[in-house]
Design a protein around this motif. Structure first.
Motif, PDB file in Angstrom:
ATOM      1  N   GLU A 354       1.980   7.206 -10.793  1.00  9.48           N
ATOM      2  CA  GLU A 354       2.798   8.335 -11.252  1.00  9.48           C
ATOM      3  C   GLU A 354       3.555   8.976 -10.092  1.00  9.48           C
ATOM      4  N   VAL A 355       2.931   9.021  -8.918  1.00  6.83           N
ATOM      5  CA  VAL A 355       3.596   9.573  -7.736  1.00  6.83           C
ATOM      6  C   VAL A 355       4.829   8.746  -7.385  1.00  6.83           C
ATOM      7  N   VAL A 356       4.707   7.425  -7.453  1.00  4.53           N
ATOM      8  CA  VAL A 356       5.866   6.567  -7.173  1.00  4.53           C
ATOM      9  C   VAL A 356       7.002   6.863  -8.145  1.00  4.53           C
ATOM     10  N   ALA A 393      -2.882   7.472   3.995  1.00  7.23           N
ATOM     11  CA  ALA A 393      -1.720   6.813   3.400  1.00  7.23           C
ATOM     12  C   ALA A 393      -0.468   7.329   4.091  1.00  7.23           C
ATOM     13  N   ARG A 394       0.627   6.614   3.893  1.00  5.61           N
ATOM     14  CA  ARG A 394       1.951   7.088   4.311  1.00  5.61           C
ATOM     15  C   ARG A 394       2.826   7.203   3.073  1.00  5.61           C
ATOM     16  N   ALA A 406       4.494  14.774  -2.881  1.00  8.36           N
ATOM     17  CA  ALA A 406       3.802  13.513  -3.154  1.00  8.36           C
ATOM     18  C   ALA A 406       2.512  13.411  -2.344  1.00  8.36           C
ATOM     19  N   ALA A 407       2.557  13.836  -1.080  1.00 11.75           N
ATOM     20  CA  ALA A 407       1.369  13.766  -0.236  1.00 11.75           C
ATOM     21  C   ALA A 407       0.236  14.614  -0.799  1.00 11.75           C
ATOM     22  N   GLU A 408       0.568  15.760  -1.361  1.00 12.51           N
ATOM     23  CA  GLU A 408      -0.456  16.620  -1.963  1.00 12.51           C
ATOM     24  C   GLU A 408      -1.118  15.930  -3.151  1.00 12.51           C
TER      25      GLU A 408
END
Length: 432
Positions: A354-356, A393-394, A406-408
């Motif tokens: 979902e983030v992607v 992750a990056r 996205a990182a959150e």
């Protein structure tokens, strides 16, 4: 036939054939198709009915025919996150003597699509007519393309109706949809990768096994040697999610033996490829097939086939030598670190998918545009020991705000514990 379903009776196979023909030629209305889909959700078709519907949906469009000096083989996955297996498996099978006319799809929802990954390669064409597909497969050994309008037109109509009537999850209709397109390729053998776990279409293992059995039974009833392997999707298949990033993971598997390649991805390719080669009669058994696939990866033979496929489908002629230069990159890369040391105990893989999508790397609707550069890379795997100096992750994004958001979400999708963790087995039951 609709009267049978209304009375909770499964229609006769000949009635299902007539209905599929009506879907293909337009004589069945959308209202009738919707009533059929709802009826099948209430009253399953049974093995014979499911096989008849699948066969009729296949035969309602173009079916490929081949005259080649090796078996025509393909693989289908029920969908996952970070799953670039097809990009490695198709050329590996071709390097082992198979011919692979892989008709694939685009991503919709949290699962990525093989065609979207390949679209990250400059110039790569996935839309072509059947004669060009057959020419490339005969010369190169494999091609990965989208379905033409002439392939299983009944499925195209029924799928659209299912999407708006809440009947997408019907096992009978899932099986007919998948196999009507795959069997139209004119296959001799098919291996199915049926995912289970947090990132899978069917996360429950019992549901995944039921789907695997129905797919194998229906495909074999239509004359194609078929096996299904139930595989784990409680973490991504490769440590990268997003189109160009997954092409990188695939190219590392093809061209960089050793520590850079994903061991999980290679293990999946070996298992599926070994089973496919055995089904096609190219080796004695799946274990011998896995060794043959591994040798094609180690020797570079699979990579050579991939390079020829890219060139044949319109991509750069030097892609195999310069793939890192040819793939696009996101302008912002943010590194996510753990707040405290620990062991990766759980990954909500669906959230990663979902983030992607939220970053722009997937679709919520069919007409959404995709940014091939965004996604997640260097993802820590289940069971990995991480410290606060190592990346979890990056995140690759179009701007800083998107990267931070996205990182959150990624951070909340990864749970750490203090003790040792044993990840689920990647390769589960094989159903033949």
């Amino acid at each position: 036939m609709l009267a049978d379903l209304r009375r909770d009776r499964a229609p006769a196979p000949e009635a299902l054939v007539a209905f599929a023909e009506g879907l293909a030629d337009g004589s069945v209305s959308d209202a009738q198709a919707g009533a059929f889909a709802m009826g099948v959700c209430r009253t399953p078709l049974g093995a014979a009915g499911r096989a008849a519907l699948t066969r009729a949906m296949r035969d309602g469009g173009e079916v490929l025919h081949w005259s080649l000096d090796g078996p025509v083989i393909d693989k289908h996955s029920t969908g996952g996150v970070g799953d670039c297996t097809s990009l490695v498996l198709a050329p590996a099978l071709a390097a082992c003597g198979a011919f692979v006319p892989m008709i694939s799809g685009r991503g919709l929802g949290h699962t990525g699509g093989t065609l979207d990954k390949l679209a990250a390669i400059p110039g790569f064409r996935t839309e072509m007519q059947t004669d060009e597909l057959q020419s490339i497969v005969s010369r190169v050994g494999c091609a990965i393309v989208g379905a033409t309008a002439d392939i299983a037109p009944a499925d195209r109509r029924l799928y659209a109706v299912r999407d708006v009537t809440g009947t997408v999850e019907s096992l009978d209709l899932i099986v007919a949809s998948i196999l009507s397109k795959k069997l139209a390729e004119g296959l001799e053998a098919l291996v199915l990768d049926v995912k289970t776990g947090s990132g899978a279409f069917m996360p429950d293992p019992a549901d995944a096994r039921a789907l695997a059995r129905a797919l194998v039974e229906t495909s074999q009833a239509n004359g194609v040697m078929t096996s299904a392997i139930v595989t784990d999707m409680s973490q991504p298949a490769a440590p990268a999610c997003g189109n160009a990033l997954e092409v990188i993971a695939a190219m590392e598997a093809l061209t960089e033996p050793g520590t850079r390649r994903s061991a999980r991805l290679v293990a999946l390719v070996r298992a599926l490829g070994g089973e496919a080669l055995a089904l096609g009669g190219l080796v004695a058994d799946a274990a011998a097939g896995a060794e043959k696939i591994g040798a094609a990866l180690e020797s570079g033979a699979a990579a050579e086939v991939f390079g020829r496929m890219v060139q044949a489908q319109g991509g750069p002629s030097d892609f195999l030598e310069r793939w890192r230069d040819r793939l696009p990159a996101a302008p912002v890369v943010a590194e996510l670190r753990a707040e405290a040391p620990g062991v990766v105990a759980e990954i909500d893989t669906r959230v990663l998918g979902e983030v992607v999508v939220e970053l722009g790397g997937g679709r919520r609707r069919e007409d959404d545009r995709i940014d091939p550069t965004v996604g997640i890379s260097h993802l820590a795997q289940l069971g990995a020991v991480v410290t606060d100096t190592q990346p979890l992750a990056r995140v690759h994004a179009a701007d800083g705000d998107a990267a931070a958001g996205a990182a959150e979400r990624v951070a909340h999708a990864i749970r750490l514990e203090g003790g040792a963790v044993t990840p689920p087995a990647l390769i589960g039951e094989t159903i033949r």
